[in-house]
Motif scaffolding. Structure first.
Motif, PDB file in Angstrom:
ATOM      1  N   GLY A  38       0.788  -1.251  -0.012  1.00  0.00           N
ATOM      2  CA  GLY A  38      -0.161   0.069   0.010  1.00  0.00           C
ATOM      3  C   GLY A  38       0.764   1.362  -0.154  1.00  0.00           C
ATOM      4  N   LEU A  39       1.996   1.062  -0.400  1.00  0.00           N
ATOM      5  CA  LEU A  39       2.912   2.317  -0.605  1.00  0.00           C
ATOM      6  C   LEU A  39       2.873   2.841  -2.177  1.00  0.00           C
ATOM      7  CD1 LEU A  39       5.553   1.602   1.761  1.00  0.00           C
ATOM      8  CD2 LEU A  39       3.891   3.204   2.281  1.00  0.00           C
ATOM      9  N   ASN A  40       3.294   4.169  -2.492  1.00  0.00           N
ATOM     10  CA  ASN A  40       3.893   4.673  -3.640  1.00  0.00           C
ATOM     11  C   ASN A  40       5.109   3.981  -3.799  1.00  0.00           C
ATOM     12  OD1 ASN A  40       5.567   6.681  -2.821  1.00  0.00           O
ATOM     13  ND2 ASN A  40       3.749   7.815  -2.650  1.00  0.00           N
ATOM     14  N   GLU A  41       5.790   4.066  -5.055  1.00  0.00           N
ATOM     15  CA  GLU A  41       7.153   3.463  -5.263  1.00  0.00           C
ATOM     16  C   GLU A  41       8.287   4.303  -4.545  1.00  0.00           C
ATOM     17  OE1 GLU A  41       7.971   2.509  -9.452  1.00  0.00           O
ATOM     18  OE2 GLU A  41       5.799   3.151  -9.552  1.00  0.00           O
ATOM     19  N   ALA A  42       7.975   5.778  -4.613  1.00  0.00           N
ATOM     20  CA  ALA A  42       9.193   6.437  -3.702  1.00  0.00           C
ATOM     21  C   ALA A  42       9.091   6.409  -2.338  1.00  0.00           C
ATOM     22  CB  ALA A  42       8.522   7.995  -4.035  1.00  0.00           C
ATOM     23  N   ASP A  43       7.790   5.949  -1.606  1.00  0.00           N
ATOM     24  CA  ASP A  43       7.940   5.737  -0.175  1.00  0.00           C
ATOM     25  C   ASP A  43       8.404   4.443   0.166  1.00  0.00           C
ATOM     26  OD1 ASP A  43       6.807   8.418   0.314  1.00  0.00           O
ATOM     27  OD2 ASP A  43       4.737   7.681   0.557  1.00  0.00           O
ATOM     28  N   PHE A  44       8.253   3.323  -0.707  1.00  0.00           N
ATOM     29  CA  PHE A  44       8.593   1.997  -0.667  1.00  0.00           C
ATOM     30  C   PHE A  44      10.397   2.062  -0.714  1.00  0.00           C
ATOM     31  CE2 PHE A  44       9.802  -2.062  -2.145  1.00  0.00           C
ATOM     32  CZ  PHE A  44       9.312  -2.907  -1.315  1.00  0.00           C
ATOM     33  N   ILE A  45      10.765   2.741  -1.853  1.00  0.00           N
ATOM     34  CA  ILE A  45      12.250   2.764  -1.795  1.00  0.00           C
ATOM     35  C   ILE A  45      12.898   3.637  -0.802  1.00  0.00           C
ATOM     36  CG2 ILE A  45      14.175   3.750  -3.246  1.00  0.00           C
ATOM     37  CD1 ILE A  45      12.218   3.158  -5.754  1.00  0.00           C
ATOM     38  N   ARG A  46      12.292   4.852  -0.316  1.00  0.00           N
ATOM     39  CA  ARG A  46      12.825   5.248   0.619  1.00  0.00           C
ATOM     40  C   ARG A  46      12.750   4.806   1.975  1.00  0.00           C
ATOM     41  NH1 ARG A  46      10.870   8.646   4.708  1.00  0.00           N
ATOM     42  NH2 ARG A  46       8.827   8.306   3.925  1.00  0.00           N
ATOM     43  N   GLN A  47      11.831   4.191   2.398  1.00  0.00           N
ATOM     44  CA  GLN A  47      11.658   3.312   3.584  1.00  0.00           C
ATOM     45  C   GLN A  47      12.563   2.025   3.646  1.00  0.00           C
ATOM     46  OE1 GLN A  47       7.628   2.448   4.828  1.00  0.00           O
ATOM     47  NE2 GLN A  47       6.934   4.489   4.938  1.00  0.00           N
ATOM     48  N   ALA A  48      12.807   1.517   2.434  1.00  0.00           N
ATOM     49  CA  ALA A  48      13.760   0.500   2.127  1.00  0.00           C
ATOM     50  C   ALA A  48      15.055   0.722   2.512  1.00  0.00           C
ATOM     51  CB  ALA A  48      13.558  -0.485   0.853  1.00  0.00           C
ATOM     52  N   ALA A  49      15.406   1.930   1.983  1.00  0.00           N
ATOM     53  CA  ALA A  49      16.780   2.572   2.001  1.00  0.00           C
ATOM     54  C   ALA A  49      17.140   3.026   3.500  1.00  0.00           C
ATOM     55  CB  ALA A  49      17.017   3.672   1.194  1.00  0.00           C
ATOM     56  N   LEU A  50      16.216   3.509   4.297  1.00  0.00           N
ATOM     57  CA  LEU A  50      16.205   3.966   5.731  1.00  0.00           C
ATOM     58  C   LEU A  50      16.240   2.638   6.561  1.00  0.00           C
ATOM     59  CD1 LEU A  50      13.888   6.830   5.907  1.00  0.00           C
ATOM     60  CD2 LEU A  50      16.333   7.062   5.893  1.00  0.00           C
ATOM     61  N   GLN A  51      15.716   1.649   6.171  1.00  0.00           N
ATOM     62  CA  GLN A  51      15.705   0.338   7.057  1.00  0.00           C
ATOM     63  C   GLN A  51      17.256   0.000   6.684  1.00  0.00           C
ATOM     64  OE1 GLN A  51      12.897  -2.681   5.749  1.00  0.00           O
ATOM     65  NE2 GLN A  51      13.466  -3.910   7.615  1.00  0.00           N
ATOM     66  N   GLN A  52      17.613  -0.054   5.727  1.00  0.00           N
ATOM     67  CA  GLN A  52      19.130  -0.574   5.282  1.00  0.00           C
ATOM     68  C   GLN A  52      20.067   0.362   6.357  1.00  0.00           C
ATOM     69  OE1 GLN A  52      19.913  -3.290   4.164  1.00  0.00           O
ATOM     70  NE2 GLN A  52      22.084  -3.191   4.144  1.00  0.00           N
TER      71      GLN A  52
END
Length: 101
Positions: A38-52
């Motif tokens: 349920g995320l847009n691509e930008a939020d998904f990528i940003r959250q994945a990067a922040l998790q890393q």
């Protein structure tokens, strides 16, 4: 939904931009995964990067020793220290040239 809450949200506006290149097949996988949670691509990528980022920060501040080495360390630091003549003076002199990274 699986959307994460931004762990570093300081109320600042998101104005910084990054552009990335990727294979079309990677883009398709990201689109599908983002839609699934349920995320847009930008939020998904940003959250994945922040998790890393969080994982890298965690690993860079943690020391891991085998149990035997840790027990030897603990034993060594629990004993009373020795007075070494001149060491305090040398440390004070070195303080002005040594800095934490």
């Amino acid at each position: 939904m699986f959307a994460m809450i931004d762990p570093v949200d300081k109320g600042e506006r998101m104005t910084a931009r990054k552009e990335i290149r990727m294979r079309p097949s990677d883009e398709n996988r990201i689109k599908a995964a983002a839609a699934t949670v349920g995320l847009n691509e930008a939020d998904f990528i940003r959250q994945a990067a922040l998790q890393q980022v969080g994982e890298v920060e965690r690993r860079s501040t943690m020391s891991v020793l085998p149990l035997e080495a840790f027990e030897a360390f603990r034993s060594a630091v629990s004993k009373p220290g020795k007075v070494i003549p001149g060491l305090a003076k040398a440390a004070a002199q070195a303080e002005s040239i040594l800095k934490d990274a």
